[in-house]
Design a protein around this motif. Structure first.
Motif, PDB file in Angstrom:
ATOM      1  N   PRO A  34       0.816  -1.223   0.000  1.00 27.37           N
ATOM      2  CA  PRO A  34       0.000   0.000   0.000  1.00 27.37           C
ATOM      3  C   PRO A  34       0.852   1.276   0.000  1.00 27.37           C
ATOM      4  CG  PRO A  34      -0.942  -1.600   1.497  1.00 27.37           C
ATOM      5  CD  PRO A  34       0.388  -2.158   1.047  1.00 27.37           C
ATOM      6  N   GLY A  35       1.967   1.265   0.741  1.00 28.00           N
ATOM      7  CA  GLY A  35       2.853   2.432   0.755  1.00 28.00           C
ATOM      8  C   GLY A  35       3.464   2.714  -0.606  1.00 28.00           C
ATOM      9  N   GLU A  36       3.865   1.664  -1.312  1.00 21.11           N
ATOM     10  CA  GLU A  36       4.426   1.837  -2.654  1.00 21.11           C
ATOM     11  C   GLU A  36       3.363   2.374  -3.612  1.00 21.11           C
ATOM     12  OE1 GLU A  36       7.887  -1.492  -3.170  1.00 21.11           O
ATOM     13  OE2 GLU A  36       5.830  -2.236  -2.929  1.00 21.11           O
ATOM     14  N   ARG A  37       2.154   1.845  -3.510  1.00 21.76           N
ATOM     15  CA  ARG A  37       1.085   2.320  -4.400  1.00 21.76           C
ATOM     16  C   ARG A  37       0.766   3.790  -4.126  1.00 21.76           C
ATOM     17  NH1 ARG A  37      -1.058  -2.826  -3.118  1.00 21.76           N
ATOM     18  NH2 ARG A  37      -2.735  -1.879  -1.909  1.00 21.76           N
ATOM     19  N   ARG A  38       0.725   4.187  -2.853  1.00 24.33           N
ATOM     20  CA  ARG A  38       0.478   5.602  -2.518  1.00 24.33           C
ATOM     21  C   ARG A  38       1.571   6.488  -3.102  1.00 24.33           C
ATOM     22  NH1 ARG A  38      -1.134   3.553   2.315  1.00 24.33           N
ATOM     23  NH2 ARG A  38       0.940   3.792   3.218  1.00 24.33           N
ATOM     24  N   TYR A  39       2.820   6.076  -2.942  1.00 24.17           N
ATOM     25  CA  TYR A  39       3.943   6.860  -3.459  1.00 24.17           C
ATOM     26  C   TYR A  39       3.843   7.000  -4.981  1.00 24.17           C
ATOM     27  CZ  TYR A  39       8.628   8.484  -4.501  1.00 24.17           C
ATOM     28  OH  TYR A  39       9.684   9.219  -4.966  1.00 24.17           O
ATOM     29  N   CYS A  40       3.638   5.887  -5.667  1.00 24.13           N
ATOM     30  CA  CYS A  40       3.598   5.903  -7.131  1.00 24.13           C
ATOM     31  C   CYS A  40       2.416   6.718  -7.658  1.00 24.13           C
ATOM     32  CB  CYS A  40       3.551   4.487  -7.681  1.00 24.13           C
ATOM     33  SG  CYS A  40       5.066   3.548  -7.387  1.00 24.13           S
ATOM     34  N   GLN A  41       1.264   6.551  -7.042  1.00 22.00           N
ATOM     35  CA  GLN A  41       0.083   7.283  -7.498  1.00 22.00           C
ATOM     36  C   GLN A  41       0.219   8.780  -7.218  1.00 22.00           C
ATOM     37  OE1 GLN A  41      -1.207   4.342  -9.432  1.00 22.00           O
ATOM     38  NE2 GLN A  41      -2.542   6.108  -9.411  1.00 22.00           N
ATOM     39  N   GLY A  42       1.016   9.136  -6.241  1.00 15.62           N
ATOM     40  CA  GLY A  42       1.237  10.537  -5.920  1.00 15.62           C
ATOM     41  C   GLY A  42       2.277  11.207  -6.799  1.00 15.62           C
ATOM     42  N   LYS A  43       2.821  10.483  -7.764  1.00 15.93           N
ATOM     43  CA  LYS A  43       3.878  11.019  -8.618  1.00 15.93           C
ATOM     44  C   LYS A  43       3.360  11.797  -9.820  1.00 15.93           C
ATOM     45  CE  LYS A  43       7.636  10.744  -7.989  1.00 15.93           C
ATOM     46  NZ  LYS A  43       8.452  11.734  -7.267  1.00 15.93           N
ATOM     47  N   GLY A  44       2.111  12.207  -9.784  1.00 12.59           N
ATOM     48  CA  GLY A  44       1.597  13.096 -10.825  1.00 12.59           C
ATOM     49  C   GLY A  44       1.205  12.389 -12.102  1.00 12.59           C
ATOM     50  N   THR A  45       1.712  12.884 -13.212  1.00 11.14           N
ATOM     51  CA  THR A  45       1.219  12.472 -14.519  1.00 11.14           C
ATOM     52  C   THR A  45       1.696  11.107 -14.992  1.00 11.14           C
ATOM     53  OG1 THR A  45       3.032  13.613 -15.610  1.00 11.14           O
ATOM     54  CG2 THR A  45       0.992  14.854 -15.295  1.00 11.14           C
ATOM     55  N   ASP A  46       2.777  10.565 -14.422  1.00 11.53           N
ATOM     56  CA  ASP A  46       3.296   9.301 -14.937  1.00 11.53           C
ATOM     57  C   ASP A  46       3.679   8.328 -13.824  1.00 11.53           C
ATOM     58  OD1 ASP A  46       4.098   7.348 -16.676  1.00 11.53           O
ATOM     59  OD2 ASP A  46       5.909   8.374 -17.352  1.00 11.53           O
ATOM     60  N   PRO A  47       2.677   7.776 -13.114  1.00  8.47           N
ATOM     61  CA  PRO A  47       3.007   6.813 -12.063  1.00  8.47           C
ATOM     62  C   PRO A  47       3.642   5.532 -12.600  1.00  8.47           C
ATOM     63  CG  PRO A  47       0.633   6.922 -12.378  1.00  8.47           C
ATOM     64  CD  PRO A  47       1.243   8.006 -13.212  1.00  8.47           C
ATOM     65  N   ALA A  48       3.461   5.241 -13.888  1.00  7.10           N
ATOM     66  CA  ALA A  48       4.034   4.022 -14.475  1.00  7.10           C
ATOM     67  C   ALA A  48       5.552   4.003 -14.319  1.00  7.10           C
ATOM     68  CB  ALA A  48       3.646   3.900 -15.943  1.00  7.10           C
ATOM     69  N   ARG A  49       6.204   5.149 -14.411  1.00  8.25           N
ATOM     70  CA  ARG A  49       7.667   5.208 -14.247  1.00  8.25           C
ATOM     71  C   ARG A  49       8.072   4.770 -12.842  1.00  8.25           C
ATOM     72  NH1 ARG A  49      10.993   8.325 -17.628  1.00  8.25           N
ATOM     73  NH2 ARG A  49      12.098   9.189 -15.851  1.00  8.25           N
ATOM     74  N   VAL A  87      11.192   2.006  -0.336  1.00  7.12           N
ATOM     75  CA  VAL A  87      10.749   3.163   0.445  1.00  7.12           C
ATOM     76  C   VAL A  87      11.677   4.332   0.138  1.00  7.12           C
ATOM     77  CG1 VAL A  87       9.726   1.766   2.290  1.00  7.12           C
ATOM     78  CG2 VAL A  87      12.123   2.451   2.452  1.00  7.12           C
ATOM     79  N   ASN A  88      11.192   5.541   0.428  1.00  4.72           N
ATOM     80  CA  ASN A  88      11.991   6.740   0.203  1.00  4.72           C
ATOM     81  C   ASN A  88      12.112   7.512   1.504  1.00  4.72           C
ATOM     82  OD1 ASN A  88      10.502   6.132  -2.498  1.00  4.72           O
ATOM     83  ND2 ASN A  88      12.288   7.335  -3.052  1.00  4.72           N
ATOM     84  N   ASP A  89      13.293   8.097   1.725  1.00 11.12           N
ATOM     85  CA  ASP A  89      13.467   8.913   2.922  1.00 11.12           C
ATOM     86  C   ASP A  89      12.906  10.321   2.666  1.00 11.12           C
ATOM     87  OD1 ASP A  89      15.422  10.341   1.503  1.00 11.12           O
ATOM     88  OD2 ASP A  89      17.099   9.540   2.657  1.00 11.12           O
ATOM     89  N   ALA A  90      13.073  11.205   3.616  1.00  7.63           N
ATOM     90  CA  ALA A  90      12.516  12.560   3.520  1.00  7.63           C
ATOM     91  C   ALA A  90      13.061  13.344   2.331  1.00  7.63           C
ATOM     92  CB  ALA A  90      12.793  13.319   4.817  1.00  7.63           C
ATOM     93  N   TRP A  91      14.214  12.949   1.802  1.00  5.02           N
ATOM     94  CA  TRP A  91      14.815  13.633   0.667  1.00  5.02           C
ATOM     95  C   TRP A  91      14.572  12.893  -0.643  1.00  5.02           C
ATOM     96  CZ3 TRP A  91      17.012  13.098   5.444  1.00  5.02           C
ATOM     97  CH2 TRP A  91      17.169  14.274   6.161  1.00  5.02           C
ATOM     98  N   GLY A  92      13.763  11.846  -0.598  1.00  2.00           N
ATOM     99  CA  GLY A  92      13.419  11.106  -1.809  1.00  2.00           C
ATOM    100  C   GLY A  92      14.373   9.987  -2.171  1.00  2.00           C
ATOM    101  N   ARG A  93      15.399   9.742  -1.344  1.00  2.00           N
ATOM    102  CA  ARG A  93      16.367   8.689  -1.648  1.00  2.00           C
ATOM    103  C   ARG A  93      15.745   7.319  -1.387  1.00  2.00           C
ATOM    104  NH1 ARG A  93      20.937  11.627   1.838  1.00  2.00           N
ATOM    105  NH2 ARG A  93      19.257  11.233   3.314  1.00  2.00           N
ATOM    106  N   PRO A  94      15.820   6.412  -2.379  1.00  2.00           N
ATOM    107  CA  PRO A  94      15.190   5.100  -2.225  1.00  2.00           C
ATOM    108  C   PRO A  94      16.061   4.125  -1.445  1.00  2.00           C
ATOM    109  CG  PRO A  94      16.180   5.245  -4.384  1.00  2.00           C
ATOM    110  CD  PRO A  94      16.385   6.593  -3.723  1.00  2.00           C
ATOM    111  N   SER A  95      15.391   3.214  -0.770  1.00  2.00           N
ATOM    112  CA  SER A  95      16.070   2.094  -0.115  1.00  2.00           C
ATOM    113  C   SER A  95      15.097   0.925  -0.070  1.00  2.00           C
ATOM    114  CB  SER A  95      16.551   2.470   1.290  1.00  2.00           C
ATOM    115  OG  SER A  95      15.456   2.774   2.117  1.00  2.00           O
TER     116      SER A  95
END
Length: 134
Positions: A34-49, A87-95
């Motif tokens: 669910p967290g990944e889906r929220r993040y991806c859907q919140g990415k604006g015009t191109d969540p597929a990326r 997951v992404n930290d507060a600066w957007g860095r993935p881990s």
């Protein structure tokens, strides 16, 4: 410290766009937390990326995990994708955050992750590092 596994994966972004347009149960709905889906859907015009690069990361983790178990069964379970979360930290860095069986099999491993996308391609590299013995 020693490297115990390396994984690399490339995917096509447009294939994830097609998955997102389909109604009903799809790989996207079954393989992302669910967290990944929220993040991806919140990415604006191109969540597929965002979905595509996360899928590549999950695949790269699985490949690194399998290579770390050389000559032993990989033991990844029925749906390992939900056990691996990007997951992404507060600066957007993935881990990578591991859950369940994945966390049990790689309890001490440090996971290095690099993500990229260019045009219709997304990719990820994962390196599993075993810290010095305790």
């Amino acid at each position: 410290m020693s490297i115990i596994g390396i994984g690399f994966d490339l995917v096509t972004v447009s294939e994830f766009g097609e998955q997102l347009e389909r109604a009903g149960t799809t790989m996207v709905r079954e393989s992302f937390t669910p967290g990944e889906r929220r993040y991806c859907q919140g990415k604006g015009t191109d969540p597929a990326r965002s979905y595509a690069v996360r899928w590549a990361a999950k695949e790269a983790v699985l490949k690194a995990w399998a290579s770390s178990r050389f000559a032993r069964r990989p033991q990844v379970g029925d749906n390992p994708y939900l056990l691996i979360e990007v997951v992404n930290d507060a600066w957007g860095r993935p881990s990578i955050r591991l859950h369940g069986l994945a966390q049990d099999f790689l309890p001490r491993a440090k996971i290095h992750l690099s993500l990229t996308h260019d045009g219709d391609t997304a990719g990820a590299v994962v390196i599993l590092e075993d810290p010095a013995p305790e």
